[in-house]
Design a protein around this motif. Structure first.
Motif, PDB file in Angstrom:
ATOM      1  N   PRO A  86       0.822  -1.216   0.000  1.00  0.00           N
ATOM      2  CA  PRO A  86       0.000   0.000   0.000  1.00  0.00           C
ATOM      3  C   PRO A  86       0.855   1.264   0.000  1.00  0.00           C
ATOM      4  O   PRO A  86       1.944   1.287   0.575  1.00  0.00           O
ATOM      5  CB  PRO A  86      -0.785  -0.106   1.315  1.00  0.00           C
ATOM      6  CG  PRO A  86      -0.614  -1.494   1.807  1.00  0.00           C
ATOM      7  CD  PRO A  86       0.634  -2.041   1.196  1.00  0.00           C
ATOM      8  N   HIS A  87       0.333   2.297  -0.632  1.00  0.00           N
ATOM      9  CA  HIS A  87       1.082   3.547  -0.775  1.00  0.00           C
ATOM     10  C   HIS A  87       1.516   4.120   0.568  1.00  0.00           C
ATOM     11  O   HIS A  87       2.603   4.680   0.690  1.00  0.00           O
ATOM     12  CB  HIS A  87       0.211   4.584  -1.504  1.00  0.00           C
ATOM     13  CG  HIS A  87      -0.905   5.126  -0.671  1.00  0.00           C
ATOM     14  ND1 HIS A  87      -0.770   6.260   0.097  1.00  0.00           N
ATOM     15  CD2 HIS A  87      -2.155   4.668  -0.427  1.00  0.00           C
ATOM     16  CE1 HIS A  87      -1.900   6.472   0.758  1.00  0.00           C
ATOM     17  NE2 HIS A  87      -2.752   5.513   0.465  1.00  0.00           N
ATOM     18  N   TYR A  88       0.674   3.947   1.593  1.00  0.00           N
ATOM     19  CA  TYR A  88       0.936   4.651   2.849  1.00  0.00           C
ATOM     20  C   TYR A  88       2.112   4.072   3.620  1.00  0.00           C
ATOM     21  O   TYR A  88       2.553   4.657   4.608  1.00  0.00           O
ATOM     22  CB  TYR A  88      -0.332   4.701   3.721  1.00  0.00           C
ATOM     23  CG  TYR A  88      -0.857   3.352   4.189  1.00  0.00           C
ATOM     24  CD1 TYR A  88      -0.345   2.736   5.317  1.00  0.00           C
ATOM     25  CD2 TYR A  88      -1.865   2.692   3.477  1.00  0.00           C
ATOM     26  CE1 TYR A  88      -0.816   1.504   5.742  1.00  0.00           C
ATOM     27  CE2 TYR A  88      -2.349   1.458   3.888  1.00  0.00           C
ATOM     28  CZ  TYR A  88      -1.822   0.869   5.027  1.00  0.00           C
ATOM     29  OH  TYR A  88      -2.281  -0.355   5.434  1.00  0.00           O
ATOM     30  N   LEU A  89       2.631   2.928   3.158  1.00  0.00           N
ATOM     31  CA  LEU A  89       3.783   2.336   3.840  1.00  0.00           C
ATOM     32  C   LEU A  89       5.098   2.603   3.116  1.00  0.00           C
ATOM     33  O   LEU A  89       6.170   2.318   3.652  1.00  0.00           O
ATOM     34  CB  LEU A  89       3.591   0.815   3.981  1.00  0.00           C
ATOM     35  CG  LEU A  89       2.457   0.388   4.910  1.00  0.00           C
ATOM     36  CD1 LEU A  89       2.345  -1.134   4.939  1.00  0.00           C
ATOM     37  CD2 LEU A  89       2.671   0.933   6.322  1.00  0.00           C
ATOM     38  N   ARG A  90       5.025   3.152   1.922  1.00  0.00           N
ATOM     39  CA  ARG A  90       6.270   3.360   1.166  1.00  0.00           C
ATOM     40  C   ARG A  90       7.153   4.375   1.893  1.00  0.00           C
ATOM     41  O   ARG A  90       6.696   5.456   2.250  1.00  0.00           O
ATOM     42  CB  ARG A  90       5.947   3.861  -0.246  1.00  0.00           C
ATOM     43  CG  ARG A  90       4.792   3.081  -0.891  1.00  0.00           C
ATOM     44  CD  ARG A  90       5.144   2.233  -2.027  1.00  0.00           C
ATOM     45  NE  ARG A  90       3.899   1.617  -2.542  1.00  0.00           N
ATOM     46  CZ  ARG A  90       3.296   1.994  -3.664  1.00  0.00           C
ATOM     47  NH1 ARG A  90       3.842   2.917  -4.447  1.00  0.00           N
ATOM     48  NH2 ARG A  90       2.173   1.403  -4.051  1.00  0.00           N
ATOM     49  N   GLY A  91       8.398   3.968   2.086  1.00  0.00           N
ATOM     50  CA  GLY A  91       9.343   4.840   2.783  1.00  0.00           C
ATOM     51  C   GLY A  91       9.221   4.783   4.293  1.00  0.00           C
ATOM     52  O   GLY A  91       9.884   5.549   4.994  1.00  0.00           O
ATOM     53  N   ARG A  92       8.392   3.904   4.798  1.00  0.00           N
ATOM     54  CA  ARG A  92       8.169   3.812   6.249  1.00  0.00           C
ATOM     55  C   ARG A  92       9.018   2.708   6.869  1.00  0.00           C
ATOM     56  O   ARG A  92       9.349   1.726   6.223  1.00  0.00           O
ATOM     57  CB  ARG A  92       6.697   3.521   6.538  1.00  0.00           C
ATOM     58  CG  ARG A  92       5.753   4.572   6.017  1.00  0.00           C
ATOM     59  CD  ARG A  92       5.968   5.865   6.766  1.00  0.00           C
ATOM     60  NE  ARG A  92       5.107   6.928   6.247  1.00  0.00           N
ATOM     61  CZ  ARG A  92       5.058   8.139   6.794  1.00  0.00           C
ATOM     62  NH1 ARG A  92       5.807   8.441   7.816  1.00  0.00           N
ATOM     63  NH2 ARG A  92       4.259   9.071   6.269  1.00  0.00           N
ATOM     64  N   THR A  93       9.297   2.868   8.140  1.00  0.00           N
ATOM     65  CA  THR A  93      10.048   1.833   8.845  1.00  0.00           C
ATOM     66  C   THR A  93       9.102   1.023   9.728  1.00  0.00           C
ATOM     67  O   THR A  93       8.170   1.556  10.320  1.00  0.00           O
ATOM     68  CB  THR A  93      11.144   2.452   9.734  1.00  0.00           C
ATOM     69  OG1 THR A  93      10.532   3.357  10.640  1.00  0.00           O
ATOM     70  CG2 THR A  93      12.167   3.185   8.904  1.00  0.00           C
ATOM     71  N   GLY A  94       9.381  -0.265   9.764  1.00  0.00           N
ATOM     72  CA  GLY A  94       8.569  -1.166  10.566  1.00  0.00           C
ATOM     73  C   GLY A  94       9.428  -2.271  11.147  1.00  0.00           C
ATOM     74  O   GLY A  94      10.652  -2.273  10.999  1.00  0.00           O
ATOM     75  N   THR A  95       8.777  -3.196  11.800  1.00  0.00           N
ATOM     76  CA  THR A  95       9.464  -4.313  12.440  1.00  0.00           C
ATOM     77  C   THR A  95       8.881  -5.622  11.926  1.00  0.00           C
ATOM     78  O   THR A  95       7.648  -5.796  11.939  1.00  0.00           O
ATOM     79  CB  THR A  95       9.277  -4.249  13.976  1.00  0.00           C
ATOM     80  OG1 THR A  95       9.705  -2.970  14.437  1.00  0.00           O
ATOM     81  CG2 THR A  95      10.079  -5.332  14.672  1.00  0.00           C
ATOM     82  N   VAL A  96       9.769  -6.495  11.469  1.00  0.00           N
ATOM     83  CA  VAL A  96       9.301  -7.800  10.994  1.00  0.00           C
ATOM     84  C   VAL A  96       8.721  -8.572  12.168  1.00  0.00           C
ATOM     85  O   VAL A  96       9.382  -8.754  13.191  1.00  0.00           O
ATOM     86  CB  VAL A  96      10.451  -8.601  10.340  1.00  0.00           C
ATOM     87  CG1 VAL A  96      10.026 -10.041  10.061  1.00  0.00           C
ATOM     88  CG2 VAL A  96      10.899  -7.917   9.056  1.00  0.00           C
ATOM     89  N   GLN A  97       7.484  -8.998  12.026  1.00  0.00           N
ATOM     90  CA  GLN A  97       6.882  -9.809  13.074  1.00  0.00           C
ATOM     91  C   GLN A  97       7.194 -11.285  12.842  1.00  0.00           C
ATOM     92  O   GLN A  97       7.650 -11.981  13.724  1.00  0.00           O
ATOM     93  CB  GLN A  97       5.373  -9.577  13.140  1.00  0.00           C
ATOM     94  CG  GLN A  97       4.760 -10.167  14.391  1.00  0.00           C
ATOM     95  CD  GLN A  97       3.265 -10.322  14.296  1.00  0.00           C
ATOM     96  OE1 GLN A  97       2.748 -10.849  13.319  1.00  0.00           O
ATOM     97  NE2 GLN A  97       2.573  -9.855  15.322  1.00  0.00           N
TER      98      GLN A  97
END
Lengths: 105, 200, 122
Positions: free
Chosen positions: C49-60
């Motif tokens: 999804p567009h809203y996650l591009r360039g975002r940082t997250g954590t692999v679950q």
């Protein structure tokens, strides 16, 4: 730290394509329509056809989605859910040469 | 109300089906059978899976580790279906499922997705204003509960395992299953112990 | 009940049983979603999804390996890709919302970049 660092990519992110609806501002103030009616006969038949075409190896679910995503925005927003499926399936059957335009006349 | 089907759409559908039949690709019997099979799936399956998980720790482990295997054990054929994942609500974590890109939904255990799940407003708002969406269902989470929105973007289909409500001690599986609604399995609502269900 | 629903999923490998190269990310890994917009370059089908591009997250966790929808959508031979469940905080994405609320999203490995320790402060 610049504004871009603080705000992340949203400050200059491109406008999302129509189907990519997460967070879309145009629907921010739209209440969710709690329509509980089951699909009509048309919808159920479109649904069954979609499953059969996939089962027979004539179309993947990803192709169906790609076809839906290719529908121009004004039509995407105006067509019903199962009408979008029908549009995509018809386009795909022609594109893949399963059917010809003459077949659909 | 959702927009009605346009008058020419069934005509176009029958033209497509007619052409496919003409090419020997499918038959009316196949279509009828497929539709009948799809009609069989309903949220009662998911509700039963949840009720069993509330009563049986072994089953709960299976449900959470391999939703597809659990569905098969319920008599649901998962052959060729997308894998089913089950999201466990916690005292401080509530799950809400959406598909922002299309309409991915655990159909094998919940049946046809309702109109609202596929609506633009739900798809747009669930990831950005989940508490506002929940409020429209009258769902207010206790203080300190965080919302984890699950955007169903790829190959899995997701169902919520809600918390068992208080006041259900000693209930049978049937009675528990009766309070697990489709909305609770998507996460827009919580199972409710209403006077009506207590009286059952 | 709907066996034809997900033809792409039918070709899945469960975690750990794949002929696919070893998955790149472990649970807990900090990752950056590519800030890439293929839809600007031409016809494509993507599930990030567009809203996650360039975002940082954590692999679950790793969900398995699946035929890439980006290929399947065009009837191309599909490469197999590791699929992860990745967790994000909601608030930084929208600059609004409830602190502590999260987003959990399936993302294919080729959309993810590792974040080195030096960048972890972001």
């Amino acid at each position: 730290m610049s504004d871009a660092d603080i705000n992340g990519p949203t400050s200059e992110a491109p406008i999302p394509v129509t189907h990519d609806m997460g967070g879309a501002s145009r629907f921010r103030c739209t209440a969710v329509e709690r329509d509980e009616a089951p699909p009509d006969d048309f919808g159920k038949r479109v649904d069954a056809l979609r499953q059969l075409l996939a089962q027979k190896g004539l179309m993947t679910v990803d192709e169906l989605r790609r076809g839906i995503e290719a529908i121009p925005e004004d039509e995407y927003l105006a067509l019903t859910y199962y009408e979008r499926w029908l549009r995509s399936m018809t386009t795909l059957m022609l594109e893949k040469g399963v059917l010809s335009r003459e077949d659909l006349r | 109300m959702s927009a009605p089907t346009r008058p020419d759409s069934p005509v176009r559908l029958e033209a497509l089906i007619g052409a496919l039949k003409g090419r020997g690709i499918l038959t009316e019997d196949e279509l009828t059978a497929r539709q009948a099979q799809t009609d069989c799936a309903s949220p009662e399956i998911g509700a039963r899976m949840v009720a069993r998980a509330w009563l049986d720790p072994e089953w709960r482990r299976l449900l959470l580790s391999d939703g597809s295997a659990a569905a098969e054990a319920m008599g649901v054929s998962m052959a060729g279906a997308p894998p089913l994942g089950v999201l466990e609500d916690m005292p401080r974590r509530h799950h809400l499922v959406v598909c922002t890109l299309c309409s991915c939904y655990p159909r094998a255990v919940l049946g046809y997705p309702p109109h609202w799940y596929k609506s633009f407003a739900y798809r747009a708002r669930a990831v950005r204003d989940p508490r506002g969406v929940l409020a429209e269902w009258g769902t207010v989470l206790p203080k300190g509960v965080e919302v984890r929105v699950v955007d169903s973007t790829a190959d899995y289909r997701w169902m919520v395992l809600p918390l068992r409500p208080e006041g259900t001690d000693g209930w049978s599986e049937d009675r528990l299953a009766a309070i697990v609604t489709r909305d609770a399995l998507v996460g827009v609502a919580l199972p409710q112990v209403t006077p009506r269900t207590v009286a059952v | 009940m709907t066996p034809a629903e997900g033809t792409s999923a039918a070709a899945s490998d469960p975690p750990g049983k794949s002929a696919f190269a070893a998955p790149r990310f472990e649970p807990g890994a900090r990752v950056l979603v590519l800030d890439d917009w293929p839809e600007r370059r031409g016809p494509c089908h993507i599930r990030t999804p567009h809203y996650l591009r360039g975002r940082t997250g954590t692999v679950q966790r790793l969900l398995g390996c699946f035929a890439s929808p980006e290929d399947l959508a065009f009837g191309r031979p599909a490469s197999r890709r590791a699929l992860y469940h990745v967790l994000f905080e909601q608030q930084p994405i929208w600059n609004e919302g409830h602190c502590g609320d999260e987003l959990l999203v399936e993302i294919f490995e080729h959309w993810l970049e590792p974040i080195e320790a030096t960048k972890k402060a972001i």
